[in-house]
Design a protein around this motif. Sequence first.
Motif, PDB file in Angstrom:
ATOM      1  N   VAL A 136       0.793  -1.169  -0.008  1.00  0.00           N
ATOM      2  CA  VAL A 136      -0.014   0.011  -0.182  1.00  0.00           C
ATOM      3  C   VAL A 136       0.798   1.353   0.004  1.00  0.00           C
ATOM      4  CG1 VAL A 136      -1.864   1.222   1.251  1.00  0.00           C
ATOM      5  CG2 VAL A 136      -1.931  -1.346   1.297  1.00  0.00           C
ATOM      6  N   VAL A 137       2.016   1.278   0.927  1.00  0.00           N
ATOM      7  CA  VAL A 137       2.735   2.279   0.738  1.00  0.00           C
ATOM      8  C   VAL A 137       3.597   2.614  -0.415  1.00  0.00           C
ATOM      9  CG1 VAL A 137       4.679   3.237   1.977  1.00  0.00           C
ATOM     10  CG2 VAL A 137       3.124   2.085   3.428  1.00  0.00           C
ATOM     11  N   PHE A 138       3.841   1.389  -0.988  1.00  0.00           N
ATOM     12  CA  PHE A 138       4.478   1.612  -2.538  1.00  0.00           C
ATOM     13  C   PHE A 138       3.458   2.616  -3.387  1.00  0.00           C
ATOM     14  CE2 PHE A 138       7.372  -2.087  -2.675  1.00  0.00           C
ATOM     15  CZ  PHE A 138       8.524  -1.475  -2.002  1.00  0.00           C
ATOM     16  N   ALA A 139       2.227   2.093  -3.296  1.00  0.00           N
ATOM     17  CA  ALA A 139       1.016   2.636  -4.111  1.00  0.00           C
ATOM     18  C   ALA A 139       1.040   4.327  -3.827  1.00  0.00           C
ATOM     19  CB  ALA A 139      -0.267   2.184  -3.860  1.00  0.00           C
ATOM     20  N   VAL A 140       1.323   4.648  -2.329  1.00  0.00           N
ATOM     21  CA  VAL A 140       1.315   5.988  -1.985  1.00  0.00           C
ATOM     22  C   VAL A 140       2.538   6.572  -2.441  1.00  0.00           C
ATOM     23  CG1 VAL A 140       1.713   7.472   0.238  1.00  0.00           C
ATOM     24  CG2 VAL A 140       0.339   5.492   0.254  1.00  0.00           C
ATOM     25  N   VAL A 141       3.435   6.047  -2.367  1.00  0.00           N
ATOM     26  CA  VAL A 141       4.942   6.447  -3.082  1.00  0.00           C
ATOM     27  C   VAL A 141       4.568   6.760  -4.623  1.00  0.00           C
ATOM     28  CG1 VAL A 141       7.143   6.020  -3.561  1.00  0.00           C
ATOM     29  CG2 VAL A 141       6.212   5.692  -1.390  1.00  0.00           C
ATOM     30  N   VAL A 142       3.914   5.918  -5.622  1.00  0.00           N
ATOM     31  CA  VAL A 142       3.644   6.248  -6.663  1.00  0.00           C
ATOM     32  C   VAL A 142       2.772   7.319  -7.159  1.00  0.00           C
ATOM     33  CG1 VAL A 142       2.517   5.427  -8.804  1.00  0.00           C
ATOM     34  CG2 VAL A 142       3.925   3.748  -7.295  1.00  0.00           C
ATOM     35  N   ILE A 143       1.676   7.430  -6.080  1.00  0.00           N
ATOM     36  CA  ILE A 143       0.892   8.492  -6.082  1.00  0.00           C
ATOM     37  C   ILE A 143       1.567  10.104  -5.887  1.00  0.00           C
ATOM     38  CG2 ILE A 143      -1.097   9.729  -5.036  1.00  0.00           C
ATOM     39  CD1 ILE A 143      -2.261   6.959  -4.527  1.00  0.00           C
ATOM     40  N   GLY A 144       2.236   9.730  -4.830  1.00  0.00           N
ATOM     41  CA  GLY A 144       3.139  11.109  -4.250  1.00  0.00           C
ATOM     42  C   GLY A 144       4.391  11.461  -4.909  1.00  0.00           C
ATOM     43  N   GLY A 145       5.015  10.610  -5.459  1.00  0.00           N
ATOM     44  CA  GLY A 145       6.419  10.644  -5.882  1.00  0.00           C
ATOM     45  C   GLY A 145       7.333  10.671  -4.708  1.00  0.00           C
ATOM     46  N   MET A 146       8.405  10.804  -4.861  1.00  0.00           N
ATOM     47  CA  MET A 146       9.601  10.753  -3.656  1.00  0.00           C
ATOM     48  C   MET A 146      10.220  11.793  -3.614  1.00  0.00           C
ATOM     49  SD  MET A 146      10.580   6.851  -3.254  1.00  0.00           S
ATOM     50  CE  MET A 146      10.905   6.429  -4.927  1.00  0.00           C
ATOM     51  N   GLY A 147      10.065  12.787  -4.741  1.00  0.00           N
ATOM     52  CA  GLY A 147      10.964  13.877  -4.611  1.00  0.00           C
ATOM     53  C   GLY A 147      11.007  14.979  -3.310  1.00  0.00           C
ATOM     54  N   SER A 148       9.817  14.933  -2.831  1.00  0.00           N
ATOM     55  CA  SER A 148       9.849  16.017  -1.599  1.00  0.00           C
ATOM     56  C   SER A 148       9.121  15.285  -0.412  1.00  0.00           C
ATOM     57  CB  SER A 148       8.758  17.073  -2.075  1.00  0.00           C
ATOM     58  OG  SER A 148       7.443  16.859  -1.399  1.00  0.00           O
ATOM     59  N   ILE A 149       9.940  15.825   0.700  1.00  0.00           N
ATOM     60  CA  ILE A 149       9.571  15.011   2.146  1.00  0.00           C
ATOM     61  C   ILE A 149       8.157  15.576   2.469  1.00  0.00           C
ATOM     62  CG2 ILE A 149      10.145  15.433   4.573  1.00  0.00           C
ATOM     63  CD1 ILE A 149      12.205  14.215   2.903  1.00  0.00           C
ATOM     64  N   SER A 197     -10.457  -1.717   0.681  1.00  0.00           N
ATOM     65  CA  SER A 197      -9.078  -2.446   0.631  1.00  0.00           C
ATOM     66  C   SER A 197      -8.414  -1.999  -0.769  1.00  0.00           C
ATOM     67  CB  SER A 197      -9.087  -3.891   0.820  1.00  0.00           C
ATOM     68  OG  SER A 197      -9.966  -4.544   0.208  1.00  0.00           O
ATOM     69  N   THR A 198      -9.264  -1.768  -1.642  1.00  0.00           N
ATOM     70  CA  THR A 198      -8.921  -1.582  -3.095  1.00  0.00           C
ATOM     71  C   THR A 198      -8.667  -0.173  -3.223  1.00  0.00           C
ATOM     72  OG1 THR A 198     -11.044  -1.829  -3.758  1.00  0.00           O
ATOM     73  CG2 THR A 198      -9.481  -3.716  -4.030  1.00  0.00           C
ATOM     74  N   VAL A 199      -9.423   0.706  -2.378  1.00  0.00           N
ATOM     75  CA  VAL A 199      -9.277   2.095  -2.986  1.00  0.00           C
ATOM     76  C   VAL A 199      -8.107   2.835  -3.334  1.00  0.00           C
ATOM     77  CG1 VAL A 199      -9.603   3.201  -0.703  1.00  0.00           C
ATOM     78  CG2 VAL A 199     -10.433   4.258  -2.302  1.00  0.00           C
ATOM     79  N   ILE A 200      -7.132   2.581  -2.360  1.00  0.00           N
ATOM     80  CA  ILE A 200      -5.743   3.247  -2.544  1.00  0.00           C
ATOM     81  C   ILE A 200      -5.273   2.789  -3.929  1.00  0.00           C
ATOM     82  CG2 ILE A 200      -3.483   3.479  -1.647  1.00  0.00           C
ATOM     83  CD1 ILE A 200      -4.445   3.126   1.114  1.00  0.00           C
ATOM     84  N   PHE A 201      -5.443   1.565  -4.464  1.00  0.00           N
ATOM     85  CA  PHE A 201      -4.674   1.044  -5.485  1.00  0.00           C
ATOM     86  C   PHE A 201      -5.553   1.721  -6.655  1.00  0.00           C
ATOM     87  CE2 PHE A 201      -4.048  -2.527  -2.733  1.00  0.00           C
ATOM     88  CZ  PHE A 201      -2.653  -2.034  -2.553  1.00  0.00           C
ATOM     89  N   VAL A 202      -6.903   1.860  -6.665  1.00  0.00           N
ATOM     90  CA  VAL A 202      -7.695   2.281  -7.476  1.00  0.00           C
ATOM     91  C   VAL A 202      -7.275   3.783  -7.927  1.00  0.00           C
ATOM     92  CG1 VAL A 202      -9.950   3.114  -8.246  1.00  0.00           C
ATOM     93  CG2 VAL A 202      -9.670   0.972  -7.120  1.00  0.00           C
ATOM     94  N   LEU A 203      -7.099   4.603  -6.710  1.00  0.00           N
ATOM     95  CA  LEU A 203      -6.599   5.959  -6.632  1.00  0.00           C
ATOM     96  C   LEU A 203      -5.354   6.055  -7.627  1.00  0.00           C
ATOM     97  CD1 LEU A 203      -7.911   8.622  -5.414  1.00  0.00           C
ATOM     98  CD2 LEU A 203      -6.021   8.103  -3.517  1.00  0.00           C
ATOM     99  N   ILE A 225       4.284  -0.230  -9.580  1.00  0.00           N
ATOM    100  CA  ILE A 225       3.012  -0.005 -10.066  1.00  0.00           C
ATOM    101  C   ILE A 225       2.426  -1.589 -10.275  1.00  0.00           C
ATOM    102  CG2 ILE A 225       1.696   0.922 -12.048  1.00  0.00           C
ATOM    103  CD1 ILE A 225       3.626   3.088 -12.136  1.00  0.00           C
ATOM    104  N   THR A 226       3.229  -2.316 -10.936  1.00  0.00           N
ATOM    105  CA  THR A 226       2.781  -3.598 -11.234  1.00  0.00           C
ATOM    106  C   THR A 226       2.600  -4.280 -10.182  1.00  0.00           C
ATOM    107  OG1 THR A 226       5.020  -4.171 -11.510  1.00  0.00           O
ATOM    108  CG2 THR A 226       3.837  -3.909 -13.520  1.00  0.00           C
ATOM    109  N   LEU A 227       3.256  -4.237  -9.037  1.00  0.00           N
ATOM    110  CA  LEU A 227       2.948  -4.857  -7.710  1.00  0.00           C
ATOM    111  C   LEU A 227       1.615  -4.297  -7.245  1.00  0.00           C
ATOM    112  CD1 LEU A 227       3.844  -6.661  -5.285  1.00  0.00           C
ATOM    113  CD2 LEU A 227       5.244  -4.617  -4.329  1.00  0.00           C
ATOM    114  N   ALA A 228       1.307  -3.066  -7.252  1.00  0.00           N
ATOM    115  CA  ALA A 228       0.014  -2.665  -6.549  1.00  0.00           C
ATOM    116  C   ALA A 228      -1.248  -2.996  -7.271  1.00  0.00           C
ATOM    117  CB  ALA A 228       0.280  -0.968  -6.694  1.00  0.00           C
ATOM    118  N   ILE A 229      -0.858  -3.177  -8.783  1.00  0.00           N
ATOM    119  CA  ILE A 229      -2.176  -3.486  -9.411  1.00  0.00           C
ATOM    120  C   ILE A 229      -2.384  -4.805  -9.131  1.00  0.00           C
ATOM    121  CG2 ILE A 229      -3.141  -4.048 -12.040  1.00  0.00           C
ATOM    122  CD1 ILE A 229      -1.135  -1.820 -12.807  1.00  0.00           C
ATOM    123  N   SER A 230      -1.268  -5.579  -9.124  1.00  0.00           N
ATOM    124  CA  SER A 230      -1.578  -7.017  -8.548  1.00  0.00           C
ATOM    125  C   SER A 230      -2.090  -7.294  -7.342  1.00  0.00           C
ATOM    126  CB  SER A 230      -0.131  -7.827  -8.844  1.00  0.00           C
ATOM    127  OG  SER A 230      -0.229  -8.980  -8.138  1.00  0.00           O
TER     128      SER A 230
END
Lengths: 613, 241
Positions: free
Chosen positions: A227-240, A266-272, A416-421
């Motif tokens: 889930v945190v990976f999905a968060v990271v994909v959404i927000g990027g890792m460029g800024s604290i 349980s899926t909403v974050i991935f859908v987002l 991303i592929t991990l999150a979709i899966s």
Amino acid sequence: MALNALFSQLLIGLINGSFYALLSLGLAVIFGMLNIINFAHGAFYMIGAFAAYFLMASAGIGYWGALILAPVMVGLAGMATERLLLRRLAKMDHLYGLLMTFGLALVLQGVFQVAFGSSGLPYPIPEALTGGVNLGFMFLPLYRGWVVVFSLVACIATWYLIERTRLGAYLRAATENPSLVRAFGINVPLMITVTYGFGVALAALAGVLSAPINSVRPLMGADLIIVVFAVVVIGGMGSILGSVITGFAVGVVEGLTKYFYPEASSTVIFVLMVLILLVKPTGLTGRGIEATQSAVAPEPASAQGRERVALMVFGVVVIGLALLPLTSVYPYFIMQILCFALVAGAFNLLIGHGGLLSFGHAMFFGSAGYITAHAVKVWGLPPELGILAGVAACAGLAALAGAISIRRQGIYFAMITLAISQMLYFVYLRAPFTNGEDGIQSIPKDRMFGVLDLADTTVLYYVVLAGFILGTLAIYRTINSPFGQVLKSIRENEPRAISLGYRTTLYKYVAFILSGTLAGFAGSLKVFVVQNASLTDVHWSMSGEIVLITLLGGLGTLLGPLAGAFVIISSQHHLAEFGQWVTVLQGAIFIACVVAFRRGIVGELAKVLKISL
Amino acid sequence: MTAEHDTMTRTALKVGVLNAWYGESHVLHGMDFDVAEGEVVTLLGRNGAGKTTTLKAIMGLMEKRSGSVEFGGVETINLPANRIGRLGIGYCPEERGIFSSLNVEENLLLPPVVRRGGLTTEDIFDLFPNLLERLYSQGTKLSGGEQQMLAIARILRTGAQFIVLDEPTEGLAPVIVQQIGRTIERLRQKGFTILLVEQNLRFATSVADRFCVVEHGQVIDTLTRADVDASTAKLNSYLGV
Ligand SMILES: Nc1ncnc2c1ncn2[C@@H]1O[C@H](COP(=O)(O)OP(=O)(O)OP(=O)(O)O)[C@@H](O)[C@H]1O
Ligand SMILES: [Mg+2]
């Protein structure tokens, strides 16, 4: 009353958001300095919670002591990890960092599972924070309020440390240009070690905070990290600040979903994540640092003529396999190996020749299994049409998943592929036709094409073998076609391929669909072998297994997947009685492959024999 | 340090048979030269001769190097880069190395003080008033000339008495080149030792005491300032102008 429930779901959302924020913050800090996506982050989160438990159980040190001691202990362990393992990855492709830390996560989680089983250990709420206050519109349990506030403070403190202090300036500077910072007299290697320690200490802190809420379990971090990976994909890792805000926001969205549409919680974050990627393929901030060219596979197959050696060896192996039913070897076991070798081969087509690390190939393997099983059992289709249905569904799934993920590279593509899966995993967990935890059992074995009686093990064996040969030849044909050549040149140098006029995204997309389809084919065949379709095959650990088989066998080799599948599947068979030690072993193999053995079995062999396999 | 070295002036830096590699490619083939304390020495040479590589090798930034680099009598060939920096060498790289995630002030204060006797921030703003005006801008939002000033300024703060500058005038307007020339002159008067890489021959001859001509990773000739006028033709042929 309803409002009350809404607010308490919001609160839970904020609490989860706290954990997302703390974890993605740590990931971002680590990625900045080490260029590694720390897959072991969830494991360190879990160890933080266990450290709190041990401090209480063995030394009588309570929550408040643990809040300081556990992160310090885990941080020190993290520093040792960086020194002993991660340092060896410096200057290697980012993907190796992902693979090694995935192995590390398996080892750590496996060890704790061996020691504590999978169930949870209780951890009490500290006395000062028991009870709650009635705010009028809702009842606020004190501890939960504390978690949110304290996490927020920890996030802001981290932000301050990095953005506003001298030490933070060193850190930011070293992220940009480590060698110059070193020339100024600053011990950058030590800073890297400390940074990793600090990042995982944040994860451990989240673990301690969560212990009284979620109880202490060996796998508590395993799903969370995805889930945190999905968060990271959404927000990027460029800024604290971006990581922190995204973490809390995503938690709140999840909380709201739990209230308004609990089925999707349980899926909403991935859908987002998927929606955001569809609208903005580069993620919200648009500054997600892309991994550079992924030249993960060590120099593979060279001259055209030599390729034929691989094909000849493959022929010999196939003849051996064809003769197998004449011997007393148990074919069931070999059939399983063949299915895994095929799915790994499909995965290998993508990484070994396209440089794309998919951490979600279980979605094809497992989906095809479900569809084929359902088609044969419920719709009563003959086996060949059942397989066709599974394969076609996977082609469609790959077309969708590829459209979402293919424009991102390196570690982002992997996440991303991990999150979709993982999203599909939750879908299947709830969908009625999959029978949840039980899976689809006792698949009928009808006659294939009206003549081949699959109930006869020998017939089934030859059908599976034929499928394996067909699939492998398709892979071979693809690699050695003009299409495969372009793919190879994309892997070696994408900007150059673009400048030569190739639409590289399209090539990668087609490769992804091809790979997903073939992986699905393997999944459909497996249904007839094992006689069921279950959640195991769509779980992230299956994706990891596919990666492991390929890595161990040899990235970018024709025969590697078969060799890797043989070793991994037989070790699972023979070591089954050792339970979770198998996971530990697999994690250790992952680490060993990345550290010392990047060519894999077949690759090393080919190097010794100076041929291409 | 032995007595022979102490004859007239003390040696600040002594480079002996220095070799360096980028991966497999061998770039420095036995560089030999030294710099006396208080001296300004310029490395001259064509593009790709190995000047930048020499500076990087001195700073310990090359992955593979061999030979000898003695700094103030200390052999540094086996020291990690951060220990070398701590000996009191200030390095200003060719690409200036201003950090974009740091503002001007943070860039200025980044290199830690390694010795007493560095310039104070007042001294620095005195030398480079532009920097004071832009103190809170992002480092890389400065103009090229301002970035160069910042890159030099930040190492003057540290107390390093030995300054290594890689093409400080590259791409700068004549006025700024003059300003940098004056700065180097003032530093020399303050007793700094300076090792410089320069393409701008006029600038180099105006500031340096000695010139080492580099070709194919070796010093092929050394000239003093007095030699220069007499050997313009020779220099031009070295530099291919
Ligand atoms: N990162 C690198 N990797 C491989 N080779 C390099 C690298 N940097 C420089 N080189 C090679 O090393 C040689 C010396 O380069 P160096 O940068 O030291 O030249 P230079 O004298 O500073 O040239 P210039 O005047 O253009 O700055 C050149 O042939 C160059 O191609
Ligand atoms: Mg240069």
